[in-house]
Write a protein that holds these residues in place. Structure first.
Motif, PDB file in Angstrom:
ATOM      1  N   ASP A 257     -28.195  61.788  17.043  1.00  0.00           N
ATOM      2  CA  ASP A 257     -28.202  61.944  15.582  1.00  0.00           C
ATOM      3  C   ASP A 257     -29.335  62.856  15.132  1.00  0.00           C
ATOM      4  O   ASP A 257     -29.165  63.679  14.229  1.00  0.00           O
ATOM      5  CB  ASP A 257     -28.327  60.576  14.909  1.00  0.00           C
ATOM      6  CG  ASP A 257     -27.079  59.726  15.089  1.00  0.00           C
ATOM      7  OD1 ASP A 257     -26.020  60.322  15.381  1.00  0.00           O
ATOM      8  OD2 ASP A 257     -27.167  58.489  14.962  1.00  0.00           O
ATOM      9  N   GLU A 261     -28.991  66.435  13.225  1.00  0.00           N
ATOM     10  CA  GLU A 261     -29.617  66.546  11.913  1.00  0.00           C
ATOM     11  C   GLU A 261     -30.636  67.678  11.869  1.00  0.00           C
ATOM     12  O   GLU A 261     -30.761  68.375  10.853  1.00  0.00           O
ATOM     13  CB  GLU A 261     -30.283  65.222  11.568  1.00  0.00           C
ATOM     14  CG  GLU A 261     -30.952  65.203  10.203  1.00  0.00           C
ATOM     15  CD  GLU A 261     -31.632  63.875   9.923  1.00  0.00           C
ATOM     16  OE1 GLU A 261     -32.315  63.758   8.894  1.00  0.00           O
ATOM     17  OE2 GLU A 261     -31.481  62.941  10.749  1.00  0.00           O
ATOM     18  N   LEU A 303     -17.528  60.295  16.979  1.00  0.00           N
ATOM     19  CA  LEU A 303     -18.289  60.909  15.894  1.00  0.00           C
ATOM     20  C   LEU A 303     -17.376  61.316  14.748  1.00  0.00           C
ATOM     21  O   LEU A 303     -17.728  61.156  13.574  1.00  0.00           O
ATOM     22  CB  LEU A 303     -19.053  62.121  16.426  1.00  0.00           C
ATOM     23  CG  LEU A 303     -20.022  62.786  15.441  1.00  0.00           C
ATOM     24  CD1 LEU A 303     -21.095  61.796  15.011  1.00  0.00           C
ATOM     25  CD2 LEU A 303     -20.674  64.013  16.082  1.00  0.00           C
TER      26      LEU A 303
END
Length: 381
Positions: A257, A261, A303
């Motif tokens: 993650d 990001e 995802l």
């Protein structure tokens, strides 16, 4: 009569043309070089030996060259010219203004003097290893480059000249020539223009133990060719490995993650160490970018489901918010109508107008007075 007298006297007559010379031996001993014209030589018992040479070929090649210079130096000096180079010398031999031959160190060339004129340019190759540009061009055109190392350096490149394993100088773009007789001359060319390097399909294990594949790209250029070539075996390979290690270390400390990001900011974090390391090797790293992060098939499906669920939740929130706003607006409208009967009547008329526009015939019933009476009362009010 002449032939009979020559036969009695034991002589033989020979004729040499303008372009010929005759080397004669009698009883195994040198008589000399003769011509052009008619000559009479002793020939008893068939002991006369002759060799005819065409001086147009320029070079004198004979096993009797040394005996001729030793025993008959005056004869040799009259017909022949000898060129000789020392241990550290080379010579460019010209015939009538044209390059005839290039002599290597410790070499000898004997030519026919009358085939000239001859000229020689002797060069000390230890003191002057480079071939003069004008001479190099002539040697290349004449095809006499056996003892020369020729290197053509293109624009955007530099050449590193090495003589006997020692770096001698850096060569700019152009054609360069160096005498390589008795030595090893090499020219390694290095590109100084901006170049790109791609790393495809590099596998990385994230902190949360997800195996991903990444594609990287880097833009670089060589600023110090000498350092780049001497410091490492292959500077492009060194950059490749530095990028691999830097991104493995950076991405391995993050979760999936976090990587997704911070994808954009990861370039600067990983590039800092690589840029400093390659600068010490004479290579400027201009840009480094993480192009793609490729997930395994099952992880990509999971995802996608997570993203779909998040988007659905966001859509539900927006839908509820809009419904609330709409209900609040209706409530406000109802409150206004309750407090103002005229506003209620206007809304009724607007509704009737909308309905009337959609049907061919409309009958309205509104109590005993009808709609017109209400309209009149509305106007009076």
């Amino acid at each position: 009569m002449t032939t009979f007298l020559d036969l009695i006297r034991g002589r033989k007559r020979l004729l040499a043309k303008e372009n010929e010379r005759i080397l004669a031996l009698y009883q195994g001993r040198l008589l000399g070089l003769f011509g052009p014209g008619e000559i009479a030589l002793p020939s008893r018992g068939g002991m006369l030996e002759t060799h005819v040479f065409d001086i147009g070929q320029g070079r004198f090649l004979s096993p009797y060259e040394k005996p001729l210079f030793d025993r008959l130096p005056a004869v040799a000096a009259r017909h022949l010219t000898a060129f000789r180079t020392g241990r550290d010398e080379t010579a460019v031999i010209e015939r009538d203004g044209q390059i005839f031959a290039v002599l290597k160190p410790d070499s000898r060339l004997t030519v026919w003097t009358d085939a000239g004129p001859w000229a020689a340019t002797v060069v000390d190759i230890q003191a002057v290893p480079r071939v003069a540009p004008a001479l190099l061009k002539r040697l290349v055109l004449a095809g006499k480059t056996e003892g020369i190392a020729v290197a053509a350096v293109a624009e955007g490149w530099v050449g590193l000249l090495t003589i006997d394993g020692v770096l001698a100088e850096t060569l700019p773009p152009g054609v360069h020539g160096f005498w390589n007789a008795g030595r090893t001359v090499t020219v390694k060319q290095v590109e100084t223009r901006r170049q790109s390097l791609d790393i495809a399909g590099q596998e990385v294990l994230t902190r949360d133990r997800v195996t991903i594949r990444i594609n990287l790209t880097a833009e670089y250029r060589v600023t110090d060719p000498v350092t780049a070539v001497i410091a490492v075996k292959d500077f492009a390979d060194s950059l490749y490995r530095a990028l691999q290690l830097a991104f493995r270390k950076t991405l391995g400390a993050l979760s999936l993650d976090q990587i997704l990001e911070r994808k954009v900011s990861l370039d600067a974090e990983a590039a800092e160490g690589v840029t400093a390391e390659m600068a010490a090797l004479g290579v400027e790293v201009i840009d480094i970018a993480l192009k793609d992060v490729i997930l395994p098939g099952e992880m990509r499906e999971i995802l996608n489901q997570v993203v779909a669920a998040e988007k659905q939740a966001e859509a539900n929130v927006i839908r509820r918010r809009e419904e609330t706003n709409a209900t609040r607006a209706l409530l406000n409208t109802a409150r206004v109508m309750a407090e103002n009967p005229v506003m209620l009547r206007l809304k009724e008329l607007e509704a009737l107008e909308t309905i009337a526009g959609k049907v061919e015939r409309l009958t309205v019933h509104n109590g005993t007075g009808g709609l017109l009476n209400d309209l009149v009362r509305l106007r009076d009010e």
